[in-house]
Motif scaffolding. Structure first.
Motif, PDB file in Angstrom:
ATOM      1  N   THR A 153       0.857  -1.180   0.000  1.00  0.00           N
ATOM      2  CA  THR A 153       0.000   0.000   0.000  1.00  0.00           C
ATOM      3  C   THR A 153       0.894   1.232   0.000  1.00  0.00           C
ATOM      4  O   THR A 153       1.694   1.421   0.922  1.00  0.00           O
ATOM      5  N   ALA A 154       0.786   2.032  -1.054  1.00  0.00           N
ATOM      6  CA  ALA A 154       1.485   3.315  -1.108  1.00  0.00           C
ATOM      7  C   ALA A 154       0.511   4.361  -0.580  1.00  0.00           C
ATOM      8  O   ALA A 154      -0.600   4.490  -1.090  1.00  0.00           O
ATOM      9  N   LEU A 155       0.913   5.067   0.456  1.00  0.00           N
ATOM     10  CA  LEU A 155       0.035   5.992   1.159  1.00  0.00           C
ATOM     11  C   LEU A 155       0.029   7.355   0.469  1.00  0.00           C
ATOM     12  O   LEU A 155       0.958   8.155   0.616  1.00  0.00           O
ATOM     13  N   ALA A 156      -1.013   7.608  -0.294  1.00  0.00           N
ATOM     14  CA  ALA A 156      -1.104   8.813  -1.119  1.00  0.00           C
ATOM     15  C   ALA A 156      -0.979  10.084  -0.289  1.00  0.00           C
ATOM     16  O   ALA A 156      -0.364  11.060  -0.725  1.00  0.00           O
ATOM     17  N   ALA A 157      -1.537  10.111   0.905  1.00  0.00           N
ATOM     18  CA  ALA A 157      -1.505  11.318   1.739  1.00  0.00           C
ATOM     19  C   ALA A 157      -0.082  11.697   2.140  1.00  0.00           C
ATOM     20  O   ALA A 157       0.208  12.852   2.410  1.00  0.00           O
ATOM     21  N   GLU A 158       0.824  10.736   2.130  1.00  0.00           N
ATOM     22  CA  GLU A 158       2.215  10.975   2.516  1.00  0.00           C
ATOM     23  C   GLU A 158       3.110  11.304   1.326  1.00  0.00           C
ATOM     24  O   GLU A 158       4.238  11.749   1.499  1.00  0.00           O
ATOM     25  N   MET A 159       2.613  11.060   0.132  1.00  0.00           N
ATOM     26  CA  MET A 159       3.426  11.252  -1.068  1.00  0.00           C
ATOM     27  C   MET A 159       3.327  12.698  -1.559  1.00  0.00           C
ATOM     28  O   MET A 159       2.297  13.349  -1.403  1.00  0.00           O
ATOM     29  N   VAL A 160       4.382  13.190  -2.167  1.00  0.00           N
ATOM     30  CA  VAL A 160       4.409  14.537  -2.733  1.00  0.00           C
ATOM     31  C   VAL A 160       3.671  14.515  -4.070  1.00  0.00           C
ATOM     32  O   VAL A 160       3.860  13.609  -4.885  1.00  0.00           O
ATOM     33  N   GLU A 161       2.835  15.529  -4.288  1.00  0.00           N
ATOM     34  CA  GLU A 161       2.067  15.595  -5.531  1.00  0.00           C
ATOM     35  C   GLU A 161       2.971  15.673  -6.754  1.00  0.00           C
ATOM     36  O   GLU A 161       3.968  16.384  -6.753  1.00  0.00           O
ATOM     37  N   ASP A 162       2.599  14.932  -7.777  1.00  0.00           N
ATOM     38  CA  ASP A 162       3.246  14.961  -9.084  1.00  0.00           C
ATOM     39  C   ASP A 162       4.734  14.590  -9.037  1.00  0.00           C
ATOM     40  O   ASP A 162       5.509  15.034  -9.874  1.00  0.00           O
ATOM     41  N   GLU A 163       5.104  13.794  -8.072  1.00  0.00           N
ATOM     42  CA  GLU A 163       6.493  13.329  -7.956  1.00  0.00           C
ATOM     43  C   GLU A 163       6.495  11.811  -7.997  1.00  0.00           C
ATOM     44  O   GLU A 163       5.731  11.164  -7.290  1.00  0.00           O
ATOM     45  N   THR A 164       7.356  11.251  -8.819  1.00  0.00           N
ATOM     46  CA  THR A 164       7.485   9.804  -8.912  1.00  0.00           C
ATOM     47  C   THR A 164       8.573   9.339  -7.960  1.00  0.00           C
ATOM     48  O   THR A 164       9.675   9.893  -7.955  1.00  0.00           O
ATOM     49  N   VAL A 165       8.244   8.357  -7.146  1.00  0.00           N
ATOM     50  CA  VAL A 165       9.224   7.753  -6.245  1.00  0.00           C
ATOM     51  C   VAL A 165       9.381   6.289  -6.633  1.00  0.00           C
ATOM     52  O   VAL A 165       8.502   5.691  -7.254  1.00  0.00           O
ATOM     53  N   THR A 166      10.504   5.730  -6.268  1.00  0.00           N
ATOM     54  CA  THR A 166      10.801   4.354  -6.633  1.00  0.00           C
ATOM     55  C   THR A 166      10.893   3.495  -5.384  1.00  0.00           C
ATOM     56  O   THR A 166      11.527   3.878  -4.401  1.00  0.00           O
ATOM     57  N   LEU A 167      10.260   2.332  -5.435  1.00  0.00           N
ATOM     58  CA  LEU A 167      10.380   1.332  -4.386  1.00  0.00           C
ATOM     59  C   LEU A 167      11.068   0.121  -4.997  1.00  0.00           C
ATOM     60  O   LEU A 167      10.577  -0.451  -5.969  1.00  0.00           O
ATOM     61  N   VAL A 168      12.210  -0.219  -4.438  1.00  0.00           N
ATOM     62  CA  VAL A 168      12.950  -1.405  -4.886  1.00  0.00           C
ATOM     63  C   VAL A 168      12.989  -2.369  -3.709  1.00  0.00           C
ATOM     64  O   VAL A 168      13.456  -2.018  -2.624  1.00  0.00           O
ATOM     65  N   LEU A 169      12.478  -3.567  -3.928  1.00  0.00           N
ATOM     66  CA  LEU A 169      12.488  -4.601  -2.899  1.00  0.00           C
ATOM     67  C   LEU A 169      13.321  -5.777  -3.377  1.00  0.00           C
ATOM     68  O   LEU A 169      13.179  -6.230  -4.511  1.00  0.00           O
ATOM     69  N   ASP A 170      14.184  -6.260  -2.497  1.00  0.00           N
ATOM     70  CA  ASP A 170      14.963  -7.462  -2.766  1.00  0.00           C
ATOM     71  C   ASP A 170      14.307  -8.629  -2.056  1.00  0.00           C
ATOM     72  O   ASP A 170      13.671  -8.472  -1.022  1.00  0.00           O
ATOM     73  N   MET A 171      14.487  -9.811  -2.602  1.00  0.00           N
ATOM     74  CA  MET A 171      13.966 -11.003  -1.944  1.00  0.00           C
ATOM     75  C   MET A 171      15.113 -11.793  -1.337  1.00  0.00           C
ATOM     76  O   MET A 171      16.218 -11.836  -1.869  1.00  0.00           O
ATOM     77  N   ASP A 172      14.834 -12.388  -0.201  1.00  0.00           N
ATOM     78  CA  ASP A 172      15.756 -13.317   0.434  1.00  0.00           C
ATOM     79  C   ASP A 172      14.997 -14.623   0.621  1.00  0.00           C
ATOM     80  O   ASP A 172      14.108 -14.722   1.458  1.00  0.00           O
TER      81      ASP A 172
END
Length: 160
Positions: free
Chosen positions: A121-140
């Motif tokens: 869940t990406a929390l829209a209220a916490e994100m900056v408007e019109d800005e793309t952020v990247t989430l990179v997850l590694d698996m173990d």
């Protein structure tokens, strides 16, 4: 009479074609045919290793959270015991820790199954408007990671 013979001939020939067709062997059939239970080799990979997602806007004009399943797949025969995959945020991520949650940091593939998932869940209220952020997850997966699709790279954007 000729018409009856004609239809009977079409019916017989059609039946011969249908009964002569063989179902091709699927990858699953090939993998599980004559399965040797002592062979425990398997790999785990993400089902969707990249993507771009944007928030939606509700009826009041407020941004809605991005809700996305994160699924892993077992490459190999189903295992006799649970397989656990731990998800770890990669340092190359640009998303703030307050901007996202996972329903769990581990994905469990139950014994006998071939996949499992959690919810991002990406929390829209916490994100900056019109800005793309990247989430990179590694698996173990304890060394059972596949040589590809062992990392997720999601671009998340809050629209105005």
């Amino acid at each position: 009479m000729k018409r009856i013979i004609k239809y009977l001939l079409i019916f017989v020939i059609g039946g011969a074609f249908l009964s002569a067709c063989e179902q091709p062997e699927s990858n699953w059939d090939t993998m599980t045919k004559d399965y040797n239970k002592s062979n425990k080799t398997y790999y785990v990979q993400f089902m969707q290793s990249s993507g771009s997602f944007q928030t939606a806007i509700d009826d009041n004009g407020d941004p809605e959270n991005i809700v996305q399943p994160i699924s892993v797949s077992l490459m190999g025969a189903p295992q006799a015991s649970d397989v656990t995959v731990t998800l770890v945020k990669n340092n190359s991520s640009t998303i703030g820790d307050n901007m996202w949650t996972l329903s769990s940091n581990t994905i469990t593939i139950p014994a006998g199954a071939t996949s499992g998932s959690v919810t991002l869940t990406a929390l829209a209220a916490e994100m900056v408007e019109d800005e793309t952020v990247t989430l990179v997850l590694d698996m173990d997966a304890g060394g059972a990671e596949a040589t590809s699709a062992f990392q997720i790279n999601y671009n998340l954007k809050r629209i105005k």
